[in-house]
Scaffold this motif. Structure first.
Motif: not given
Length: 261
Positions: A131-135, A192-202, A247-252
């Motif tokens: 699934s990660i490869l496909r995304s 990481s589920g425990y990271a302080a930085e949020q995906l949509y802030e980057l 998670c990978a799909a959301v990030c990509f």
């Protein structure tokens, strides 16, 4: 077209070994691409396989006949088997019995990561890896580096889950992920589920390398420490975390959205 009807045929025995043994596939440097979709994708994106394998009953299927015709035009060996024999070659239940035997691509690994890439740190489930490869392929990412403990990308389950994405990716097995992260010329983002930085802030408008970790343990502490950013995907509700493939799909696709903005 050649026909094999004996279970004692040497080529047939070799195919059964490749179908059931990851070690045999690695040693031979060959992969079995099972089913109409994977065969069509290989022809469209890579060209002629080493061998086209088909059951006699499947030859009545129009899609199969079209694939066989294309293979014959490319001067590819085509071998037919009785249905009972083909069943030992195919890993797909209730599928259309056609498969390709092809050389497993072995691209030259670059000295450093200079474009968007995915680093898989011990992702064990073949369905997740596929699934990660496909995304990744759908999001325009072209490089995938697999660290030790990651499922073999050219196994039948990963191939089926990726739906042909392998053929638009450069996949590097047994990669030294810490060395790659140290040498990377793009930012490295470890999820990481425990990271302080949020995906949509980057800012993801430029190339980045994504590090995705083991289903239970996540990204190793060594890679977390080496990464440019530790990133969490925000979510609501009581669920603790996302599946690594989700998670990978959301990030990509957040990266794709920003790059097209």
């Amino acid at each position: 077209m050649k026909t094999i009807t004996s279970r004692d045929n040497a080529f047939y025995k070799e195919l059964k070994q490749l179908a059931t043994s990851s070690q045999a596939r690695r040693k031979a440097g060959q992969s079995l691409l099972d089913g109409v979709h994977l065969c069509q994708a290989w022809l469209d994106l890579k060209g002629a396989p080493d061998h086209c394998l088909v059951s006699e009953d499947a030859l009545s299927n129009p899609e199969v006949r079209a694939i066989v015709r294309r293979c014959e035009e490319l001067h590819t060996h085509v071998t037919a088997f009785p249905e009972a024999l083909f069943g030992a070659i195919s890993q797909v239940e209730h599928g259309v019995n056609i498969a390709f035997l092809a050389q497993t691509p072995r691209p030259q690994q670059p000295e450093a990561i200079t474009e968007s890439a995915v680093l898989l740190d011990g992702v064990q489930d073949p369905g997740n890896v596929g699934s990660i490869l496909r995304s990744a392929g759908a999001a325009g990412i072209r490089q995938v580096y697999c660290g030790p403990g990651t499922a073999f990308c050219w196994s039948p389950k990963v191939l089926r889950a990726a739906m042909g994405a392998h053929f638009v990716l450069d996949i590097f097995e047994n990669a030294d992920l810490p060395a790659l992260v140290r040498a990377a010329r793009v930012p490295v983002l470890a999820t990481s589920g425990y990271a302080a930085e949020q995906l949509y802030e980057l800012d993801l408008s430029a190339p980045v390398a994504w590090v995705l970790g083991h289903e239970g343990q996540g990204v190793s502490q060594e890679l977390l420490d080496l990464a440019t950013h530790r990133v969490a995907v925000p979510h609501a509700g009581q669920v603790e975390s996302l599946n690594v493939a989700a998670c990978a799909a959301v990030c990509f696709f957040e990266q794709l959205r920003q790059s097209r903005r």
